[in-house]
Scaffold this motif. Structure first.
Motif, mmCIF file in Angstrom:
data_model
loop_
_atom_site.group_PDB
_atom_site.id
_atom_site.type_symbol
_atom_site.label_atom_id
_atom_site.label_comp_id
_atom_site.label_asym_id
_atom_site.label_seq_id
_atom_site.Cartn_x
_atom_site.Cartn_y
_atom_site.Cartn_z
ATOM 1 N N THR A 40 1.199 -0.973 0.200
ATOM 2 C CA THR A 40 0.198 -0.456 -0.217
ATOM 3 C C THR A 40 1.272 0.932 -0.066
ATOM 4 O O THR A 40 0.371 2.286 -0.150
ATOM 5 C CB THR A 40 -0.768 -0.245 0.881
ATOM 6 N N GLY A 57 -4.111 -0.110 -3.365
ATOM 7 C CA GLY A 57 -4.582 1.059 -2.053
ATOM 8 C C GLY A 57 -5.196 0.088 -0.947
ATOM 9 O O GLY A 57 -5.425 -0.880 -0.692
ATOM 10 N N LYS A 58 -5.417 0.370 0.780
ATOM 11 C CA LYS A 58 -5.404 0.099 2.008
ATOM 12 C C LYS A 58 -6.962 -0.647 1.642
ATOM 13 O O LYS A 58 -6.867 -1.352 2.659
ATOM 14 C CB LYS A 58 -5.410 1.159 3.106
#
Length: 215
Positions: A40, A57-58
């Protein structure tokens, strides 16, 4: 049917040369694939998505955790890193061997999730040699070098959890040792059960009146 590939997990303290060994293995073995980690954190200058890392992305990373899509994962300095299960299994099922360079903590998680993997631990000839290698890299302060050596001592105590120990005294020799391990693993009985079953259930088509020649 092609034999399923082998997952080779390589670990070792910082400075042992495990990254160099992996690069040499990949350079000389076109049948070997490298498992790219997902992270991430944002890409650094020169890094390419899908080559150095899979940059996600997270939220996507969290979803992958929840769906069991990672062989292992960890949070490091606020960023997540993990090994996508799908890529590894696809390559193995297509008959390719896959090498994964990872720290001991991550390797043990992979071992829990994929115990049929081959786990190789790279060690230096001595701690003095390890200190010399880290120092010559010129990327760490003296305090950082000492910290790495302290960590190395702790990591070495976990080496017994691996299947093989390889001393990296010379890179070419260490690479050859790992290649020998991979070759030997391909002949293990449990990796060849389909071959044995096929032979056992194949009807012999030789002439039933054939008589062996006398000597």
């Amino acid at each position: 049917m092609a034999q399923q590939g082998i997952l080779i997990v390589i670990s070792g303290p910082s400075g042992t040369g495990k990254g160099t060994i992996c690069r040499e293995l990949l350079r000389s073995n076109p049948h070997l694939k490298y498992s790219i980690s997902a992270t991430t954190r944002p890409p650094r200058v020169g890094e390419v998505d899908g080559v150095n890392y899979l940059f996600i992305g997270k939220n996507q990373f969290t979803t992958m955790i929840d769906n069991g899509e990672l062989l292992e994962w960890a949070e490091v300095y606020g960023n997540f890193y993990g090994t996508p299960r799908h890529y590894v299994l696809d390559q193995l099922n297509n008959g390719y061997d896959v090498v994964l360079e990872i720290d001991t903590q991550g390797a043990m998680k992979v071992k829990d999730n994929f115990p049929q993997g081959v786990f190789v631990y790279i060690i230096p000839p001595s701690l003095d040699e390890l200190a010399d290698r880290i120092y010559k890299r010129g990327t760490d302060s003296l305090d950082a070098i000492q910290n790495r050596l302290n960590c190395a001592s702790g990591e070495l105590s976990l080496a017994h959890n691996y299947h093989y120990i390889v001393v990296n005294d010379q890179v070419a020799a260490a690479v050859q040792k790992v290649e020998t391990i991979i070759t030997a693993e391909k002949y293990r009985a449990e990796r060849n059960t389909d071959l044995i079953d096929s032979l056992c259930h194949t009807k012999c088509t030789c002439n039933e009146h054939w008589v062996p020649s006398s000597k």
